[in-house]
Scaffold this motif. Structure first.
Motif, short mmCIF file in Angstrom:
data_model
loop_
_atom_site.label_atom_id
_atom_site.label_comp_id
_atom_site.label_asym_id
_atom_site.label_seq_id
_atom_site.Cartn_x
_atom_site.Cartn_y
_atom_site.Cartn_z
N GLU A 176 39.04 93.31 58.54
CA GLU A 176 37.87 94.12 58.19
C GLU A 176 38.19 95.29 57.25
OE1 GLU A 176 34.56 93.61 60.44
OE2 GLU A 176 35.62 91.76 59.97
N ILE A 179 35.89 96.16 54.39
CA ILE A 179 34.49 96.49 54.69
C ILE A 179 34.31 98.00 54.75
CG2 ILE A 179 32.67 96.32 56.44
CD1 ILE A 179 33.79 93.54 57.13
N VAL A 330 32.86 88.84 49.45
CA VAL A 330 31.53 88.84 50.04
C VAL A 330 30.99 90.26 50.03
CG1 VAL A 330 30.15 88.35 52.09
CG2 VAL A 330 32.07 86.84 51.46
N ARG A 338 26.42 88.88 57.13
CA ARG A 338 27.86 88.72 56.91
C ARG A 338 28.42 87.58 57.75
NH1 ARG A 338 30.22 93.36 59.10
NH2 ARG A 338 29.53 94.58 57.30
N ARG A 342 30.10 84.08 56.56
CA ARG A 342 31.40 83.65 57.08
C ARG A 342 31.33 82.22 57.60
NH1 ARG A 342 32.99 89.34 59.90
NH2 ARG A 342 34.85 89.83 58.65
N GLU A 352 39.43 82.93 55.85
CA GLU A 352 39.30 84.36 55.56
C GLU A 352 40.66 84.99 55.31
OE1 GLU A 352 36.52 88.09 57.02
OE2 GLU A 352 36.69 86.30 58.27
N CYS A 358 35.56 89.76 53.16
CA CYS A 358 34.31 90.51 53.30
C CYS A 358 34.58 91.97 52.92
CB CYS A 358 33.79 90.42 54.73
SG CYS A 358 33.23 88.77 55.21
#
Length: 360
Positions: A176, A179, A330, A338, A342, A352, A358
């Motif tokens: 993450e 993000i 993304v 989101r 995914r 990923e 993301c």
């Protein structure tokens, strides 16, 4: 790079008092952890913040407070507190800013582990001992964070905290990191040597904490989290996050683009042809990255172009990833969307962190 020589001439105020807190073995005197707390004009909150640290038990620590040229009576309050507790070390500097204060704190810190704290927050009971235990159990971890309680629970920040408190493992933090900041800065404890080896904190035009997490991440360091609420984070209007351009959306976008380009090369695709996707494209182009395609679900956008000549395609136009394909970034952060994206990409055998990231 060590800052020890650079800050050898610090004006340090050390006033005598008791060395160990209640419940500690009096034979222990070497700090296991140094808490670094920068402050500027924090007279209204500094005493509560300091007391929440000094009340920690079951570990040996020092608290290094760096006063960044306060104009109010922050410094006299700190000196008064230090007269009664030698664990409190007060360092004075001119109004040199947060990054300089953090690096000065690291230079003074004597322990191999550093815990961060802010002048308007509260350290909840047990935090230091719990994080010390986590670092001892996981010697590969360079940094450990915790979950936090937000006060007051303002809607925008509460959404971030809900996301943050959903991160439960090093794998979550690594996945993450593009993000948002996967660690609440004043909640962390880190190994000082590993942070100094990367140059400490830097003032490069974006958030100094997230910048450090990115550098640790790209260096292959492991970031962990204790999934317990150990820090009370105060969202005040005066917080630098709300007032300094370093923490603006545009600055964050430039930072993400910088580290995406370092990690994934010079060609990328972007899922999301809306505002955030176009902003990311602009930031990536500034880093020398070519955008080969946008992906979007909006029929009105599919078949068109963005950024002059970049085609917009739909999810049905995607094929399973092949070696050498540009990574997919993304840029859709709508709640629920989101995870849907995914799932769509995973159905096509996208992995990923290898085939897509993301970042919104």
């Amino acid at each position: 790079m060590s800052h020890d020589g650079e800050y050898a001439d610090l004006q340090e105020v050390r006033l005598q008092g008791s060395v160990l807190g209640s419940g500690l073995d009096p034979s222990l005197s070497k700090a296991q952890v140094s808490v670094v707390l920068p402050v500027r004009d924090g007279a209204s909150t500094i005493e509560a913040a300091v007391q929440s640290v000094l009340s920690q038990q079951d570990c040996v620590f020092e608290l290094v407070v760096v006063d960044d040229g306060s104009f109010d009576d922050t410094l006299p309050r700190l000196e008064s507190l230090a007269r009664n507790d030698a664990r409190l070390i007060v360092v004075k500097q001119s109004r040199d800013g947060l990054v300089e204060a953090l690096n000065r704190g690291l230079a003074v810190a004597s322990a191999p582990l550093v815990a961060r704290m802010d002048a308007d927050d509260l350290m909840l009971p047990g935090r230091l001992s719990i994080q010390l235990a986590a670092m001892a159990k996981n010697p590969d971890w360079a940094v450990v964070g915790s979950h936090v309680h937000l006060e007051p629970p303002t809607p925008g920040m509460q959404r971030y905290v809900d996301w943050l408190n959903g991160l439960m493992s090093p794998q979550d933090l690594s996945r993450e990191i593009y993000i948002d900041s996967p660690l609440c800065h004043p909640s962390v404890m880190f190994r000082k040597e590993r942070v100094l080896s990367l140059g400490g904190y830097r003032d490069v035009g974006w958030a100094e904490d997230h910048d450090l997490w990115f550098r640790l991440h790209l260096a292959g360091e492991v970031m962990g989290v204790v999934p317990q609420t150990l820090h009370q984070w105060h969202d005040l209007p005066s917080r630098l996050t709300r007032t300094h351009p370093r923490y603006s959306f545009e600055s964050m976008m430039c930072m993400k683009a910088h580290y995406l380009s370092k990690a994934f090369g010079s060609s990328m695709r972007i899922w999301g042809a809306g505002r955030d996707g176009k902003r990311m494209a602009r930031a990536l182009e500034g880093e020398g990255v070519e955008i080969s395609a946008f992906v979007d679900i909006d029929p009105a956008k599919i078949g068109g172009v963005r950024r002059g000549s970049v085609p917009v395609i739909g999810p049905d136009d995607l094929n399973p990833p092949q070696p050498g394909d540009p990574i997919m970034i993304v840029m859709v952060g709508v709640i629920g969307a989101r995870d849907d994206i995914r799932q769509t990409l995973r159905t096509l055998n996208y992995v990923e962190a290898r085939d897509f990231i993301c970042a919104a």
